[in-house]
Enzyme design. Structure first.
Site, short mmCIF file in Angstrom:
data_model
loop_
_atom_site.label_atom_id
_atom_site.label_comp_id
_atom_site.label_asym_id
_atom_site.label_seq_id
_atom_site.Cartn_x
_atom_site.Cartn_y
_atom_site.Cartn_z
CG ASP A 1 10.96 5.47 17.57
OD1 ASP A 1 10.34 6.28 18.27
OD2 ASP A 1 10.43 4.48 17.04
CD GLN B 1 -21.91 -7.81 12.23
OE1 GLN B 1 -21.09 -6.92 12.38
NE2 GLN B 1 -22.55 -8.33 13.26
CB CYS C 1 -0.94 0.02 1.20
SG CYS C 1 -0.13 0.30 2.78
CB VAL D 1 14.69 6.00 0.09
CG1 VAL D 1 15.30 4.60 0.09
CG2 VAL D 1 15.75 7.01 -0.31
CG PHE E 1 11.93 2.56 13.58
CD1 PHE E 1 12.48 3.77 13.95
CD2 PHE E 1 11.28 2.48 12.35
CE1 PHE E 1 12.40 4.88 13.12
CE2 PHE E 1 11.19 3.59 11.52
CZ PHE E 1 11.75 4.78 11.90
CD GLU F 1 -26.58 -5.82 15.23
OE1 GLU F 1 -27.74 -5.97 15.66
OE2 GLU F 1 -25.58 -5.92 15.96
CB ALA G 1 16.41 5.63 3.57
CB CYS H 1 -10.48 -12.83 13.68
SG CYS H 1 -11.44 -11.88 12.51
NE ARG I 1 -27.13 -8.17 25.01
CZ ARG I 1 -27.34 -9.46 25.29
NH1 ARG I 1 -26.65 -10.05 26.24
NH2 ARG I 1 -28.23 -10.15 24.62
CD GLU J 1 -22.54 -10.17 21.51
OE1 GLU J 1 -22.62 -8.93 21.48
OE2 GLU J 1 -23.53 -10.92 21.56
#
Length: 1374
Positions: free
Chosen positions: A377, A812, A87, A276, A354, A847, A364, A164, A925, A1306
């Site tokens: 860092d 879902q 990516c 780079v 890192f 959902e 680089a 997961c 709930r 759950e």
């Protein structure tokens, strides 16, 4: 295309571009129109149709896009293989490179690679979206090291995330490749054979531990790997000039082949960006909308890649990758005298943490320096060591020392525009020099720093007198800084207690931060500057003593503060009850059967929504969303967007043919921002604000937005890139209104949705009178992002007649998508078909919130009568789809001296957001779980829905239960602390027993929690651990250990009664094969696998004869969302009923031909004209709770579990280690132990994120500040407990669900609260060292910041927080 050996794309290169030649999976690619702004991922997926490589985040933070690059190095005559993030890799950087994707190493149809087979058969793939990236990380490791150690495997996965599995099965599967875990073929290796399982004396013979047999794996033969393309090697060797030019629409890529050419180009284009690895520029272009017309790519210039050993140190060319630099420094440390390698060790310590390996392989060292990040860092180390930098332009070079003058401001350096960084010299350390580097970040692996520091001290020989001191900090200013004042005050002093006091006081004065500073955490960051110096102080004391210098000895209780963290390889045990030996081998119920899509997922052949090939005339949609939390829209200007290349049209509310009103329950949302009656405010010349009511006649209504991310419109274009650019070009003018962002603001404004829910039982007043003690407290529980690896996506395909439309959606809730799309289009639901093959994770986030995208895409497709696709980028998905509800809980508890709780009054406030969504059910709930597992005679719970200007929050695994129970566990821990009694005793005393009633008057039957509790105590060796921890804490001042055991009781069923229904459709074909369809969707939880196991048992045929293709609204109608953990119960019963109907129809033919085969009976029935298709339907009986009367059954049954966790906290930094977790879970008779244990572990790790790590930050104006894996941290491989035991409770059948099983999705999530309370236990031990006792407030998550701030000591006292109300904070607690 895939069948050809050469793929040529683009027309003749008349555009001033060179040919880009590279190989993908052994096939030559010749690209004549390479676009400098196109990534390798886009090229693979869109141009080559190789969709195995996934898009997870577009910022190199999740690893889903990992591929392997191979390059022949002419100067070493060696092949280099390395994993990268596709990516971020520009396709233009791949000239003469071989790319290997997951498709290139094996396939189900052809032959599996052992890496692919082992992750699948070890149950390491659930939703499967991350699996190809993890496979390729492991594959790249094995190409470089055929017999790695487990530490190498763990390092290889620093850049990969999985949401997961909980990671354990992935490591277990790949352990078989390592020197520690390779299969011995049953020979019984001394350190443990994979086929054997340790059994304690109380375990029965029918308990099993291994979930797979490594002896069944195909052997790994490294000599059989795919060869490097010979033609590519020839092309590389024959290459004379490497100068390349690629020209795109907006940018030109110039790749010089010599230093002189590079310097000339930089002189001609002083504003050109030098690239780079593209790990920084790629993110700037993607997320900051930067455009760089000229890109210089000097990655292959020899002078920029050389490594030279000099008298003073090692010189690295600026284009050396961090991985290469690390390898060189490791070699130096192994061969040079220790006193020379202090700086090298400090660099290596920072490199360990890192980013991920995929980033380090291409990033680089020069890019890291020149990016000039204030939280780099490495720059603090380079600065503290006084590294020398060589800068060069075409007129000459100069050498500068890296000090605080090098960085001139935020992301600026002293380099002139035409200059470039040629090299960096990292010096050898001196004999009397000591160097340390520290990094503190929210998550240890692959995370950006909160504070990073490097410290170097040099002493006068043979003494402890400071000759030189450099203290360099990142994260404490807009640049990396040196604490010069402090350093100068310490020169000439002896390294002892007095120096420490002066240093801390001076650092507290010098290292200050504005209370409103970006990044927040001001008190924590300031405290870290002192804490980390103290660690350095102790470390140096030790080293001085080792050199024979007479200094104060470091007390044994302080030694742990000097230890460098080294991860232990996790070990695990899984225990489940095996099926009886007499049961047929074909009956797979109760056996650890592999997820049916696992192999396809491991090879990249499993098709997800965005993997569907592009339609010929398909268009792409990008959303236009609000940047304000609450505002009237005064104008929308689309003119600039409509002029951009590829744009087809813009879509707004006026384009909706049906209704703009939408929402999962209440229609209180809109597809696009809608009109409301507005009062416009104008100012007269005196400046007084006047309301002109007459304006209402001119402006009867205006568009209003009620959260940042509110969808206003959309832009449709020919490609994703064009659509997204155009969406950003839409200009919107707002009139801002006062937003309500936090729960506290909503309480102050009385901004609540109705109704306010109450559950009450007993006599509260009498209960408090009976109590010996009354405790009041409060806590806040932060929200959580779902972070499914596959973001929301919809592909809408309009049909040619009757207003029909087909939608492919990652959801879902297929039926809800169907009904809301039909509503928006103004057509009956029978014209809309929604199809769901599989999701790359859901967790409740898909959902109800998927419909906000699906309706928009459907409206656009309907308008244009062309297919339209939209897959949200990670930052968009996090912004607009909502997450777990933040909760604020207030409680008053009455209890006796014995610890028995007799009265509870608790109020919950939920940050609902700008619409109701499912929030009422979530709050209900929470109230149903307000007592967790504890019997309380007198109780009242109230729930308030806070109406705020945040994106609407929604369902998330646990659905309010975890928030409700965490408050309960908080007060019971407080009760124990007040009484000075062990927390586990108070918990056990208050536990329910069989036959008792809940506050909502439901009797507890088949109650197994006491059995779970006792087994957990036993398996975890709780009392033994408790004694060991107490001893450890007495012996250690700066690290503390904590222990907690926590139960859970989770009600199973939808609280909305009508949703407790399911349907199934089963077809038997004349060849005996069976096609099964049911109402549930597959999101990685193994639902389809379990349903095939159920059908297999009922029909009496092997699973291999049964197939599930997809979930669709035209096969099973009116389905409930796959949610509430009830999908196996509901759909399993429906499948069972459908199959029983078919078995009954086949019975006469079985009776007539008892020795016949399944196929014989089927064909006989067919010729006898018997219907071989059946519907099954199931509804859960006897459900229906009434809040008004507090009567009726709320739940079908309960799932129970208990977890015991041990942690270790670093009191100086707030970091913690998860040392051990033991889980005992009642899942009834497991349908599939492998899947169920995977669900327990996955839920636990998600809960671990919720309670200890994951933090959403919002600005006071309601802007979400954490929008991707760079700033929002889910648990990584290194967060697994070092010892993890999961036991499924034996002999616990459940008569309320299919084949005596229980729900599992759950309930286990809350068990991660055991880690939260173990942390709190450890903090209590730390506070006791400072003389502080009694209950204290610790909000969730227990982040490193909260842990450190709670461990009050002499360092925190030097850094008091600013007074609230005197500043505007960077982020607020919502």
């Amino acid at each position: 295309m895939r069948g050809m050996n050469v793929t040529e794309t683009g027309s003749e290169t008349g555009s001033g571009s060179d040919e880009l030649i590279f190989f993908v999976n052994g096939k030559k690619i010749v690209e004549r129109n390479a676009d400098p702004e196109m990534t390798l991922l886009t090229y693979l997926r869109r141009k080559l149709g190789l969709t195995g490589t996934k898009l997870g985040c577009a910022e190199g933070g999740c690893g889903a896009c990992t591929v392997m690059l191979s390059r022949y190095q002419t100067h070493t005559q060696q092949l280099l293989h390395f994993a990268v993030n596709a990516c971020l890799a520009p396709v233009c950087s791949l000239h003469l490179v071989a790319v290997t994707t997951v498709e290139g190493i094996g396939s189900v149809a052809r032959k599996l690679h052992p890496v692919q087979e082992r992750i699948a058969r070890a149950h390491g793939s659930q939703c499967g979206f991350c699996t190809p990236g993890i496979v390729m990380s492991m594959y790249a490791l094995l190409r470089n090291n055929a017999t790695p150690k487990m530490a190498d495997v763990e390092e290889a996965f620093h850049g990969n995330l999985c949401r997961c599995t909980g990671y354990r099965p992935i490591l277990e599967g790949f352990k078989t490749f390592t020197v520690e875990g390779g299969c011995c073929g049953g020979e019984g290796r001394k350190n443990g054979c994979c086929m054997a399982s340790e059994k304690s004396s109380e375990e029965d013979a029918d308990e099993a531990s291994p979930l797979f047999n490594a002896a069944d794996f195909a052997p790994f033969d490294p000599t059989q790997e795919v060869i490097f393309p010979p033609e590519l090697m020839s092309l590389t060797k024959a290459q004379k000039s490497a100068s390349l030019r690629f020209r795109g629409d907006r940018a030109v890529w110039l790749q010089p082949d010599s230093l002189d050419e590079f310097l000339r180009l930089k002189w001609e284009h002083p504003d050109a960006r030098v690239v780079v690895g593209n790990t920084e520029v790629g993110i700037e272009v993607k997320f900051k909308n930067m455009v760089y017309p000229v890109i210089l790519a000097p990655a292959f210039i020899p002078e920029l890649n050389t490594v030279t050993h000099t008298e003073g140190g090692i010189v690295f060319g600026a284009a050396c990758t961090l991985s290469h630099m690390g390898a060189v420094l490791k070699q130096a440390v192994a061969t040079l005298p220790p006193h020379q390698t202090e700086v090298f060790l400090a660099v290596l310590e920072q490199l360990r943490w890192f980013a991920g390996l995929q980033i380090r392989n291409v990033a680089a060292v020069g890019g890291n320096i020149m990016t000039a990040s204030p939280i780099s860092d490495l720059n603090p180390v380079f600065m503290a060591a006084g590294c020398k930098l060589t800068l060069i332009d075409k007129d000459g070079s100069r050498v500068v020392q890296m000090d605080d003058a090098f960085f001139t401001g935020y992301r600026r350096t002293i380099l002139r525009p035409q200059e470039v960084l040629l090299s960096i010299e990292i010096p050898y350390s001196k004999k009397t020099q000591f160097v340390s580097a520290f990094k503190q970040s929210p998550r240890r692996e692959d995370d950006i720093s909160t504070v990073t520091t490097a410290m170097s001290v040099t002493f006068t020989p043979q003494t402890d007198i400071v000759e030189d001191l450099r203290l360099s900090y990142g994260g404490m200013a807009p640049t990396t800084v040196l604490a010069k004042k402090t350093a100068s005050r310490l020169l000439g002093r002896r390294w002892g207690e007095e120096l420490l006091q002066v240093a801390c006081s001076s650092l507290a004065e010098e290292m200050t931060l504005d209370p409103s500073v970006p990044g927040g955490m001001v008190t924590y960051r300031r405290t870290l500057t002192l804490s980390l110096f103290y660690k350095f102080y102790l470390t140096v004391l030790q080293k001085l003593r080792e050199q024979g210098v007479n200094v104060e000895e470091v007390g044994s209780d302080c030694l742990s503060a000097t230890e460098i963290y080294h991860q232990e390889t996790p070990s695990s045990v899984q225990v489940y009850q095996v099926v009886p030996k007499e049961r047929s081998q074909e009956d797979m119920v109760g056996r650890p059967m592999m997820h049916l899509s696992a192999l396809k997922q491991a090879t990249g052949e499993a098709v997800y929504c965005d993997d569907i090939p592009l339609y010929e005339n398909e268009l792409y949609l990008a959303l236009v969303t609000s940047t304000k939390a609450h505002a009237n829209i005064l104008s929308i200007d689309t003119s600039a967007a409509e002029c951009l290349p590829g744009v087809v049209c813009c879509v707004f509310a006026d384009d909706i043919p049906g209704s703009n009103a939408t929402g999962p329950i209440e229609y209180d949302e809109t597809v696009f921002a809608h009109h409301q009656v507005c009062f416009l405010f104008l100012s007269d010349q005196s400046g007084d604000s006047v309301r002109f009511m007459t304006m209402l006649m001119m402006f009867p209504s205006c568009l209003q937005v009620t959260c940042v991310g509110h969808i206003i419109g959309a832009v449709v274009a020919d490609t994703q890139l064009h659509a997204q650019r155009a969406a950003k070009a839409v200009r919107i003018q707002y009139e801002e209104l006062q937003p309500i962002i936090t729960i506290q603001e909503a309480i102050a404004a009385q901004s609540f949705y109705q109704p306010i829910r109450t559950i009450e039982m007993g006599d509260l007043e009498a209960g408090f009178k009976q109590a010996d003690h009354i405790l009041e407290g409060e806590m806040h529980i932060g929200g959580q992002e779902h972070f499914y690896l596959e973001t929301n996506i919809t592909l809408a395909v309009p049909q040619e007649e009757d207003g029909e439309m087909e939608l492919f959606v990652s959801t879902q809730s297929a039926t809800k998508t169907q009904s809301l799309v039909a509503k928006a289009l103004g057509v009956p639901a029978n014209r809309v078909v929604v199809r769901v093959k599989r999701m790359g994770g859901g967790f409740g986030g898909k959902e109800s919130r998927t419909t906000i995208l699906s309706t928009v895409v459907a409206v656009a497709a309907n308008k244009l009568k062309r297919p339209v696709r939209c897959m949200l980028d990670r930052d968009e998905d996090m912004l607009i789809t909502g997450g777990r509800h933040p909760f604020y809980g207030k409680y008053k508890v009455g209890f006796l001296n014995s610890g028995k709780v007799v009265a509870l009054d608790v109020s919950y406030y939920s940050n609902t957001g700008n619409s109701m969504d499912l929030s009422l059910s979530v709050l209900e709930r929470a109230l149903f779980h307000m007592e967790n597992s504890y019997s309380i005679a007198n109780v009242r719970g109230r729930g308030f829905l806070c109406r705020t200007n945040l994106t609407s929050n929604t369902a998330f695994r646990g659905f309010g239960g975890p928030q409700g129970m965490l408050v309960a566990e908080n007060w019971i821990a407080d009760v124990a602390q007040i009484l000075g009694r062990p927390a586990e005793e108070v918990r056990r005393l208050n536990l329910y027993v069989e036959g008792e009633s809940t506050p909502y008057n439901q009797i507890l039957h088949q109650f197994t929690l006491d059995r779970c509790w006792d087994e957990c105590l036993s398996r975890s060796r709780y009392q033994e651990r408790r004694a060991a921890i107490d001893l450890y804490n007495r012996k250690n001042r700066w690290t503390k250990r904590g222990l907690a055991i926590v139960p859970t009781k989770f009600g199973i069923s939808f609280t909305a009664v009508f949703l407790n229904q399911a349907g199934a459709l089963v077809h038997i074909y004349t060849d005996g094969s069976v096609l099964l369809t049911h109402g549930g969707t597959e999101m990685g939880q193994g639902l389809h696998t379990k349903m095939i196991q159920v059908a297999s048992r009922v029909l009496g045929i092997p699973c291999s004869k049964i197939h599930i293709s997809e979930t669709s609204t035209n096969t099973v109608p009116n389905t409930s969302a796959t949610a509430a953990s009830a999908s196996s119960d509901l759909n399993g019963a429906a499948v069972q009923k459908a199959c029983e109907i078919l078995v009954k129809r086949l019975e006469p033919y079985k009776t007539k031909n008892p020795k016949g085969s399944w196929e014989d009976w089927v064909i006989a029935a067919y010729f006898d004209r018997v219907n071989l298709s059946a519907n099954g339907f199931y509804k859960t009986p006897d459900l229906g709770y009434d809040f008004d009367t507090n009567s009726g059954r709320a739940f079908n049954y309960f799932s129970y579990g208990v977890a015991c966790s041990e942690v270790e906290i670093d009191c100086l930094t707030g970091a913690h280690k998860n040392l051990s977790t033991t889980i005992v879970m009642d899942v009834g008779h497991s349908l599939n132990p492998a899947i169920d244990i995977g669900q327990v572990e996955g839920a636990f790790m998600q809960g671990l994120g919720l309670f200890t790590l994951e933090e959403l930050h919002y600005s006071p104006q309601g802007v979400l500040l954490t929008r991707g894996p760079g700033s929002y941290k889910i648990p990584a491989f290194g967060d697994i407990p070092t010892q993890l035991t999961v036991s499924l409770l034996r002999d616990a059948p459940n008569d309320k669900a299919i084949f005596a099983s229980k729900a599992v999705g759950e309930p286990p999530l809350f068990l991660a609260a055991s880690v939260f309370f173990a942390i709190k236990d450890a903090i209590s031990a730390a506070r006791a060292e400072s003389g502080i006792s009694g209950p204290f407030r610790l909000d969730s998550p227990a982040s490193a910041e909260r842990i450190r701030n709670a461990c009050s000591d002499q360092f925190t006292k030097l850094c008091p927080p600013a007074e609230p109300g005197t500043f505007t904070p960077w982020s607020v607690q919502v």
